[in-house]
Design a protein around this motif. Sequence first.
Motif, PDB file in Angstrom:
ATOM      1  N   GLU A 145       0.850  -1.188   0.000  1.00  0.00           N
ATOM      2  CA  GLU A 145       0.000   0.000   0.000  1.00  0.00           C
ATOM      3  C   GLU A 145       0.884   1.235   0.000  1.00  0.00           C
ATOM      4  OE1 GLU A 145      -1.903  -0.626   3.690  1.00  0.00           O
ATOM      5  OE2 GLU A 145      -3.182  -2.261   2.982  1.00  0.00           O
ATOM      6  N   PRO A 146       0.351   2.368  -0.443  1.00  0.00           N
ATOM      7  CA  PRO A 146       1.166   3.601  -0.414  1.00  0.00           C
ATOM      8  C   PRO A 146       1.739   3.899   0.972  1.00  0.00           C
ATOM      9  CG  PRO A 146      -0.774   3.945  -1.743  1.00  0.00           C
ATOM     10  CD  PRO A 146      -0.932   2.583  -1.119  1.00  0.00           C
ATOM     11  N   GLU A 147       1.037   3.485   2.025  1.00  0.00           N
ATOM     12  CA  GLU A 147       1.527   3.720   3.387  1.00  0.00           C
ATOM     13  C   GLU A 147       2.780   2.916   3.707  1.00  0.00           C
ATOM     14  OE1 GLU A 147      -2.431   5.045   2.834  1.00  0.00           O
ATOM     15  OE2 GLU A 147      -1.636   3.008   2.560  1.00  0.00           O
ATOM     16  N   ASP A 148       3.117   1.961   2.873  1.00  0.00           N
ATOM     17  CA  ASP A 148       4.335   1.181   3.068  1.00  0.00           C
ATOM     18  C   ASP A 148       5.571   1.872   2.487  1.00  0.00           C
ATOM     19  OD1 ASP A 148       2.307  -1.638   2.329  1.00  0.00           O
ATOM     20  OD2 ASP A 148       3.075  -1.079   4.316  1.00  0.00           O
ATOM     21  N   THR A 149       5.360   2.982   1.816  1.00  0.00           N
ATOM     22  CA  THR A 149       6.472   3.732   1.247  1.00  0.00           C
ATOM     23  C   THR A 149       7.390   4.215   2.364  1.00  0.00           C
ATOM     24  OG1 THR A 149       5.222   4.451  -0.686  1.00  0.00           O
ATOM     25  CG2 THR A 149       7.107   5.807  -0.029  1.00  0.00           C
ATOM     26  N   ALA A 150       8.661   3.827   2.272  1.00  0.00           N
ATOM     27  CA  ALA A 150       9.628   4.161   3.317  1.00  0.00           C
ATOM     28  C   ALA A 150      11.002   3.647   2.906  1.00  0.00           C
ATOM     29  CB  ALA A 150       9.230   3.525   4.648  1.00  0.00           C
ATOM     30  N   THR A 151      11.990   4.057   3.669  1.00  0.00           N
ATOM     31  CA  THR A 151      13.298   3.420   3.571  1.00  0.00           C
ATOM     32  C   THR A 151      13.320   2.273   4.562  1.00  0.00           C
ATOM     33  OG1 THR A 151      14.348   5.511   2.975  1.00  0.00           O
ATOM     34  CG2 THR A 151      15.774   3.732   3.722  1.00  0.00           C
ATOM     35  N   TYR A 152      13.673   1.097   4.067  1.00  0.00           N
ATOM     36  CA  TYR A 152      13.676  -0.108   4.895  1.00  0.00           C
ATOM     37  C   TYR A 152      15.117  -0.441   5.281  1.00  0.00           C
ATOM     38  CZ  TYR A 152       8.764  -0.938   4.006  1.00  0.00           C
ATOM     39  OH  TYR A 152       7.389  -0.823   3.968  1.00  0.00           O
ATOM     40  N   TYR A 153      15.306  -0.664   6.560  1.00  0.00           N
ATOM     41  CA  TYR A 153      16.632  -0.929   7.109  1.00  0.00           C
ATOM     42  C   TYR A 153      16.692  -2.327   7.707  1.00  0.00           C
ATOM     43  CZ  TYR A 153      17.223   4.129   6.824  1.00  0.00           C
ATOM     44  OH  TYR A 153      17.300   5.418   6.381  1.00  0.00           O
ATOM     45  N   CYS A 154      17.762  -2.995   7.403  1.00  0.00           N
ATOM     46  CA  CYS A 154      18.063  -4.288   8.011  1.00  0.00           C
ATOM     47  C   CYS A 154      18.920  -4.037   9.253  1.00  0.00           C
ATOM     48  CB  CYS A 154      18.809  -5.142   6.993  1.00  0.00           C
ATOM     49  SG  CYS A 154      19.312  -6.760   7.587  1.00  0.00           S
ATOM     50  N   ALA A 155      18.667  -4.793  10.305  1.00  0.00           N
ATOM     51  CA  ALA A 155      19.416  -4.642  11.542  1.00  0.00           C
ATOM     52  C   ALA A 155      19.802  -6.013  12.068  1.00  0.00           C
ATOM     53  CB  ALA A 155      18.579  -3.899  12.577  1.00  0.00           C
ATOM     54  N   ALA A 156      20.914  -6.049  12.779  1.00  0.00           N
ATOM     55  CA  ALA A 156      21.405  -7.328  13.309  1.00  0.00           C
ATOM     56  C   ALA A 156      21.939  -7.129  14.716  1.00  0.00           C
ATOM     57  CB  ALA A 156      22.499  -7.885  12.406  1.00  0.00           C
ATOM     58  N   GLY A 157      21.927  -8.210  15.458  1.00  0.00           N
ATOM     59  CA  GLY A 157      22.486  -8.172  16.798  1.00  0.00           C
ATOM     60  C   GLY A 157      21.579  -8.846  17.791  1.00  0.00           C
ATOM     61  N   GLY A 158      20.634  -8.082  18.310  1.00  0.00           N
ATOM     62  CA  GLY A 158      19.723  -8.623  19.313  1.00  0.00           C
ATOM     63  C   GLY A 158      18.528  -9.281  18.692  1.00  0.00           C
ATOM     64  N   ALA A 159      17.414  -9.127  19.370  1.00  0.00           N
ATOM     65  CA  ALA A 159      16.181  -9.738  18.896  1.00  0.00           C
ATOM     66  C   ALA A 159      14.995  -8.932  19.401  1.00  0.00           C
ATOM     67  CB  ALA A 159      16.081 -11.181  19.379  1.00  0.00           C
ATOM     68  N   GLY A 160      13.843  -9.207  18.818  1.00  0.00           N
ATOM     69  CA  GLY A 160      12.638  -8.547  19.281  1.00  0.00           C
ATOM     70  C   GLY A 160      12.293  -7.311  18.478  1.00  0.00           C
ATOM     71  N   THR A 161      11.472  -6.469  19.069  1.00  0.00           N
ATOM     72  CA  THR A 161      10.877  -5.355  18.348  1.00  0.00           C
ATOM     73  C   THR A 161      11.522  -3.998  18.615  1.00  0.00           C
ATOM     74  OG1 THR A 161       9.267  -4.942  20.091  1.00  0.00           O
ATOM     75  CG2 THR A 161       8.667  -6.577  18.431  1.00  0.00           C
ATOM     76  N   ASP A 162      12.415  -3.928  19.559  1.00  0.00           N
ATOM     77  CA  ASP A 162      13.021  -2.661  19.959  1.00  0.00           C
ATOM     78  C   ASP A 162      14.330  -2.431  19.210  1.00  0.00           C
ATOM     79  OD1 ASP A 162      13.442  -1.085  23.219  1.00  0.00           O
ATOM     80  OD2 ASP A 162      14.104  -0.449  21.228  1.00  0.00           O
ATOM     81  N   ALA A 163      14.402  -1.311  18.495  1.00  0.00           N
ATOM     82  CA  ALA A 163      15.607  -0.998  17.714  1.00  0.00           C
ATOM     83  C   ALA A 163      16.849  -0.897  18.587  1.00  0.00           C
ATOM     84  CB  ALA A 163      15.397   0.303  16.946  1.00  0.00           C
ATOM     85  N   ALA A 164      16.674  -0.566  19.847  1.00  0.00           N
ATOM     86  CA  ALA A 164      17.817  -0.408  20.748  1.00  0.00           C
ATOM     87  C   ALA A 164      18.564  -1.728  20.971  1.00  0.00           C
ATOM     88  CB  ALA A 164      17.341   0.140  22.087  1.00  0.00           C
ATOM     89  N   PHE A 165      17.932  -2.844  20.674  1.00  0.00           N
ATOM     90  CA  PHE A 165      18.565  -4.143  20.880  1.00  0.00           C
ATOM     91  C   PHE A 165      19.472  -4.552  19.730  1.00  0.00           C
ATOM     92  CE2 PHE A 165      16.580  -4.356  24.661  1.00  0.00           C
ATOM     93  CZ  PHE A 165      15.272  -4.809  24.716  1.00  0.00           C
ATOM     94  N   TYR A 166      19.478  -3.769  18.656  1.00  0.00           N
ATOM     95  CA  TYR A 166      20.245  -4.124  17.465  1.00  0.00           C
ATOM     96  C   TYR A 166      21.489  -3.251  17.358  1.00  0.00           C
ATOM     97  CZ  TYR A 166      16.136  -6.779  16.219  1.00  0.00           C
ATOM     98  OH  TYR A 166      15.103  -7.684  16.228  1.00  0.00           O
ATOM     99  N   ASN A 167      22.636  -3.903  17.160  1.00  0.00           N
ATOM    100  CA  ASN A 167      23.905  -3.207  17.163  1.00  0.00           C
ATOM    101  C   ASN A 167      24.360  -2.754  15.784  1.00  0.00           C
ATOM    102  OD1 ASN A 167      24.097  -5.801  19.164  1.00  0.00           O
ATOM    103  ND2 ASN A 167      24.848  -3.943  20.130  1.00  0.00           N
ATOM    104  N   TYR A 168      23.907  -3.444  14.758  1.00  0.00           N
ATOM    105  CA  TYR A 168      24.412  -3.211  13.406  1.00  0.00           C
ATOM    106  C   TYR A 168      23.248  -2.904  12.471  1.00  0.00           C
ATOM    107  CZ  TYR A 168      28.202  -5.717  15.665  1.00  0.00           C
ATOM    108  OH  TYR A 168      29.159  -6.110  16.550  1.00  0.00           O
ATOM    109  N   TRP A 169      23.509  -1.955  11.571  1.00  0.00           N
ATOM    110  CA  TRP A 169      22.471  -1.478  10.670  1.00  0.00           C
ATOM    111  C   TRP A 169      23.005  -1.360   9.251  1.00  0.00           C
ATOM    112  CZ3 TRP A 169      17.439  -0.359  12.247  1.00  0.00           C
ATOM    113  CH2 TRP A 169      17.223  -0.421  13.622  1.00  0.00           C
ATOM    114  N   GLY A 170      22.116  -1.655   8.296  1.00  0.00           N
ATOM    115  CA  GLY A 170      22.459  -1.429   6.903  1.00  0.00           C
ATOM    116  C   GLY A 170      22.184   0.013   6.505  1.00  0.00           C
ATOM    117  N   GLN A 171      22.464   0.324   5.248  1.00  0.00           N
ATOM    118  CA  GLN A 171      22.287   1.679   4.729  1.00  0.00           C
ATOM    119  C   GLN A 171      20.852   1.959   4.309  1.00  0.00           C
ATOM    120  OE1 GLN A 171      24.693   4.175   4.702  1.00  0.00           O
ATOM    121  NE2 GLN A 171      25.620   2.641   6.030  1.00  0.00           N
ATOM    122  N   GLY A 172      20.066   0.924   4.142  1.00  0.00           N
ATOM    123  CA  GLY A 172      18.668   1.108   3.780  1.00  0.00           C
ATOM    124  C   GLY A 172      18.409   0.899   2.303  1.00  0.00           C
TER     125      GLY A 172
END
Length: 121
Positions: free
Chosen positions: A87-114
């Motif tokens: 849907e148009p509401e899905d328009t965004a920059t999508y980022y991959c993250a690695a490290g922890g787990a779950g739904t909180d971005a603070a748990f992830y140590n590594y991020w892609g460029q998007g």
Amino acid sequence: QVRLVESGGRLVQTGGSLRLSCVVSGRTSYIIGMGWFRRAPGREREFVASISWSGDTMYYGESAKGRFAISADNAKNTVVLQMNSLEPEDTATYYCAAGGAGTDAAFYNYWGQGTQVTVSS
């Protein structure tokens, strides 16, 4: 160190599908889980989906439930986000993250460029 490279984002029409990939390199032994987050212009970063590195535990954000599916291929060090019924509401920059787990971005140590996903109406 861990490096993440996303791919697969592009322009798609409403109702279409996309497959985002995230290739992980480096010290993957540090990784407990992987996640996808997104950020649209003028909006807060939003959790989309996550998966444990073993592939047996997955979480989805409310906007992704029933439409998106996350999977992991450890042999290829790749995490995939299959997105359907876009849907148009899905328009965004999508980022991959690695490290922890779950739904909180603070748990992830590594991020892609998007990778940019644009859904036209």
